[in-house]
Scaffold this active site. Structure first.
Site, PDB file in Angstrom:
ATOM      1  N   CYS A 126     -45.306  30.256 -37.467  1.00  0.00           N
ATOM      2  CA  CYS A 126     -46.438  29.412 -37.080  1.00  0.00           C
ATOM      3  C   CYS A 126     -46.453  28.162 -37.755  1.00  0.00           C
ATOM      4  O   CYS A 126     -46.862  28.009 -38.840  1.00  0.00           O
ATOM      5  CB  CYS A 126     -47.703  30.402 -37.173  1.00  0.00           C
ATOM      6  SG  CYS A 126     -49.227  29.412 -37.109  1.00  0.00           S
TER       7      CYS A 126
ATOM      8  N   CYS B  34     -49.893  27.201 -39.468  1.00  0.00           N
ATOM      9  CA  CYS B  34     -50.030  27.808 -40.610  1.00  0.00           C
ATOM     10  C   CYS B  34     -49.258  27.339 -41.751  1.00  0.00           C
ATOM     11  O   CYS B  34     -49.944  27.356 -42.956  1.00  0.00           O
ATOM     12  CB  CYS B  34     -49.809  29.362 -40.443  1.00  0.00           C
ATOM     13  SG  CYS B  34     -50.331  30.343 -38.789  1.00  0.00           S
TER      14      CYS B  34
END
Lengths: 302, 103
Positions: free
Chosen positions: B31, B34
């Site tokens: 991700c 993230c």
């Protein structure tokens, strides 16, 4: 006072910071969220010179570390206004204001919202703007994608491999996105096109459980889904600066290849500028050009 | 205090039984957003001992992610005395996280 204040920490802004710091300028980079910009959502980049394969996050991390190593100051504050005081500029954030001899606006894009009631409160509870980030949480469930451009088609294809079923909801009957992707989607048993249709209502208790869609004839249909991926386009983040710079009809900042706006000392770089091709390589190129122009401007007024 | 990686095995001790407020960051390696949030979380963790910041990798800890009904990451959940008190989805700038920890 800073020499150059850069607004936005995507590839354009970060590259501008590198060029400015190499020229020994004092740089403040303001980023509203986290550095990296849109590219962090890219799964795999294959078209950036000298990088055969790199993920967007890895690319952004390397670029960010390069900027930090060059000694640029980074603050995580959203620029809400730029004021032109002639020989210097002031950038206002919710936490204070900063002055600089020049400002580079490298604010990029933000995701366009669907605009249906309840959308904001359901983000993270079934509504997502990033299929590659969140698709995994919907394994073996039914989801829908809204939109018809490249992003929408690619998101649908990506999700079709993960989830049990994907509805692709689009307001027209043909897609403006890549034909090749559309062809691949038609071959999938678990993709259903819902065309000439709009999402009219989000159905939710604690989290999203379905959507109501209406077609052009006014027929209403309810789709039971646990995830809705919104891919209805992006809008350039120039709204906060519209009083200073000229924007075109779509909201892009008008500036030529030299990245100059009509305000001397105010530059614009990257996806939020009017341009033919919006790619990583053109964003970094803009960053380099804008920083170089800013440096030239500082030399000319001193 | 450094950022702590939490698993199903350490969750009870590190989060539920923590005397300090705990900010959980649900994330995954693939991700992008993230990853971009990580430096902020590390800096916050290093800045104070008044709270704990923990990371939960949703790929490895799907059970915990499901228990928290995480459907978008990054997802930041503030826990006090074993109870969820607030939650933010998506990348957040440091001042927002600081306000969350104070609140």
């Amino acid at each position: 006072m800073y020499d150059i204040i850069i607004v936005g920490g995507g590839p354009a802004g970060l590259t501008a910071a590198i060029y400015a710091r190499r020229a020994k300028k004092d740089v403040l980079l303001l980023e509203a969220l986290a550095c990296g910009g849109q590219i962090v959502n890219a799964h795999n980049i294959e078209n950036y010179p000298a990088e055969a394969h790199i993920s967007g996050a890895e690319f952004a991390t390397k670029l960010y570390e390069q900027v930090v190593a060059f000694g640029a100051e980074i603050r995580y504050e959203r620029a809400v206004e730029v004021k032109d005081h002639g020989n210097y500029k002031e950038v206002v954030t919710p936490y204070g204001s900063y002055t600089g001899k020049t400002v580079i606006l490298a604010t990029g894009f933000e995701n366009r919202k669907l605009g249906v009631e309840g959308e904001d409160s359901l983000v993270g509870r079934g509504i997502s703007y990033c299929a590659t980030c969140d698709g995994n949480f919907f394994r073996n469930r039914t989801v829908a994608v809204v939109g018809g451009g490249d992003n929408a088609l690619e998101d649908t294809l990506y999700l079709a491999d993960l989830v049990s079923k994907v509805y692709l909801i689009y307001r027209r009957d043909s897609f403006p996105g890549e034909e090749e992707t559309e062809k691949l989607l038609k071959e999938r048993d678990n993709v259903e096109f819902v065309l000439n249709s709009k999402v009219t209502k989000l159905i939710a208790e604690k989290r999203l459980t379905g959507v109501e869609v209406a077609d052009k004839e006014g027929n209403v249909r309810e789709l039971e889904i646990s995830g809705l991926f919104v891919a209805v386009g992006k809008i350039p983040e120039n709204q906060n600066f519209a009083s200073l710079i000229d924007l075109d009809e779509a909201g892009y900042a008008i500036a030529s290849e030299n990245c100059r706006t009509k305000v001397p000392g105010l530059f614009v770089a990257g996806d939020n500028r009017v341009k033919q091709l919006r790619q990583l390589v053109t964003a970094t190129a803009d960053g380099a050009v804008a920083a170089t122009e800013a440096i030239k401007y500082i030399a000319s007024v001193n | 205090m450094a950022l702590i990686e939490v698993t199903k095995e350490t969750y009870e001790q590190e989060v539920l039984k923590s005397e300090k407020p705990v900010l959980i960051d649900f994330n995954a390696d693939w991700c992008g957003p993230c990853q971009m949030l990580k430096p902020t979380l590390h800096a916050l963790a290093d800045a104070s001992d008044d709270y704990k910041i923990v990371s939960i990798n949703t790929d490895n800890e799907m059970e915990l992610a499901m228990e928290f009904e995480v459907f978008s990451i990054p997802c930041l959940v503030l826990m006090k005395n074993g109870q969820e008190v607030s939650r933010k989805v998506g990348v957040q700038p440091r001042p927002v996280l600081e306000a969350m920890l104070r609140g």
